[in-house]
Scaffold this motif. Structure first.
Motif, PDB file in Angstrom:
ATOM      1  N   ARG A  51       0.862  -1.091   0.120  1.00 43.52           N
ATOM      2  CA  ARG A  51       0.052   0.086  -0.031  1.00 43.52           C
ATOM      3  C   ARG A  51       0.814   1.363   0.109  1.00 43.52           C
ATOM      4  O   ARG A  51       0.401   2.151  -0.639  1.00 43.52           O
ATOM      5  N   PHE A  52       2.035   1.314   0.775  1.00 43.71           N
ATOM      6  CA  PHE A  52       2.655   2.512   0.911  1.00 43.71           C
ATOM      7  C   PHE A  52       3.977   2.414  -0.115  1.00 43.71           C
ATOM      8  O   PHE A  52       5.011   2.992   0.230  1.00 43.71           O
ATOM      9  N   ARG A  53       4.009   1.744  -1.264  1.00 38.07           N
ATOM     10  CA  ARG A  53       4.830   1.679  -1.907  1.00 38.07           C
ATOM     11  C   ARG A  53       5.474   2.929  -2.610  1.00 38.07           C
ATOM     12  O   ARG A  53       6.887   3.234  -2.486  1.00 38.07           O
ATOM     13  N   ASN A  54       4.695   3.736  -3.124  1.00 40.32           N
ATOM     14  CA  ASN A  54       4.843   5.329  -3.591  1.00 40.32           C
ATOM     15  C   ASN A  54       5.383   5.945  -2.482  1.00 40.32           C
ATOM     16  O   ASN A  54       6.588   6.607  -3.084  1.00 40.32           O
ATOM     17  N   PHE A  55       4.948   5.909  -1.418  1.00 42.75           N
ATOM     18  CA  PHE A  55       5.595   6.835  -0.297  1.00 42.75           C
ATOM     19  C   PHE A  55       7.301   6.316  -0.096  1.00 42.75           C
ATOM     20  O   PHE A  55       8.035   7.178  -0.081  1.00 42.75           O
TER      21      PHE A  55
END
Length: 294
Positions: A108-112
């Motif tokens: 879920r927090f891959r882009n961050f």
């Protein structure tokens, strides 16, 4: 028709081999010249008599570089830095790149986290904050000061991340169907299939650690803790007389600046030249050829 095509193919291959051979020879000329200078007398080098063969053959430059016991100590420190730093670099690179190669549905927090690492490449706090941060950790003038500040090579992470993303999704799905967990999929499937990329990045890390000299000068308070490149930079390039004995000064009078620098180049590059042939075979291998059958 086939005969003419075959003749054209042979002509192209002959021209290609001839051209690549000429390029390879041209690339060897500077190396041979530096090697010849390192084995030549300072008078011959100063008068411009050395080209591709030593003139006044002697080992005084190498004797000057290798004579001090501090050289052996610095050499061992660099070997230890490579032995510890490279595995740590590759372990962290793999552990960071693999989850970041997955989509948002899986992480879920891959882009961050991806932007978090990219921003560290685009913006830097500067030399003083970098030094103060390392000093506050208490590792100044220790071996770990050469390892931990650069433990995560972000550029390598991005390269390996893109490589992992190029692997077919069917491989990961097949592993999950067979009951493999994330750790098994990483170490038994993704990493073996990425052997060319892993070998290339390993070579990058080896060269980076072996050739690093600036951090040794900044983070080490005592010359006894210098890695090889920092030691050679201080003794040969800058000629710090505080690190030279009377015997060293006498030996320095027998060599020239050019011969000593040439000797330094080959002393420093030999370990990398020794390692490269063992990793070169992976560069030409296919990425995942034959892994998925349609």
């Amino acid at each position: 028709m086939n005969k003419h095509a075959s003749m054209g193919r042979r002509t192209f291959l002959a021209f290609n081999y001839l051209f690549l051979t000429a390029v390879a020879v041209a690339c060897l000329f500077p190396l041979l010249n530096v090697l010849a200078i390192s084995f030549s007398s300072s008078d011959a080098v100063g008068s411009g008599k050395v080209s591709l063969w030593p003139v006044g053959f002697n080992l005084k430059s190498y004797s000057f570089v290798l004579s001090k016991p501090e050289f052996g100590q610095a050499f061992l420190i660099s070997l230890g830095r490579v032995a510890v730093g490279v595995p740590l670099n590759m372990l962290l690179t793999i552990l960071i790149a693999y989850p970041l190669s997955k989509g948002i549905r899986e992480f879920r927090f891959r882009n961050f986290y991806a932007w978090y690492f990219v921003l560290t490449m685009l913006f830097s706090g500067g030399l003083i904050p970098w030094y103060m941060t390392i000093k506050m950790t208490g590792i100044i003038d220790t071996f770990w000061a050469l390892i931990l500040p650069g433990a995560v090579p972000v550029f390598n992470v991005i390269l390996l991340l893109n490589f992992f993303k190029s692997l077919p999704d069917e491989i990961d799905q097949a592993a999950q169907i067979d009951g493999a967990g994330r750790w098994q999929a990483l170490w038994r499937i993704a990493v073996p299939l990425s052997a060319p990329a892993v070998a290339t990045l390993t070579l990058f890390c080896i060269v980076t650690h072996w050739n690093a000299w600036f951090d040794g000068l900044i983070l080490m308070n005592r010359p006894d803790n210098y890695p090889l490149q920092s030691y050679l930079q201080t003794v040969i390039i800058n000629r710090d007389l505080s690190l030279m004995t009377a015997n060293d000064v006498l030996k320095w009078a027998e060599v020239s600046d050019r011969t000593s620098k040439a000797a330094q180049v080959f002393v420093a590059v030999l370990p990398v030249l020794f390692v490269y042939p063992f990793l070169q075979k992976y560069f030409a291998e296919g990425i995942v050829m034959g892994s998925v059958k349609g």
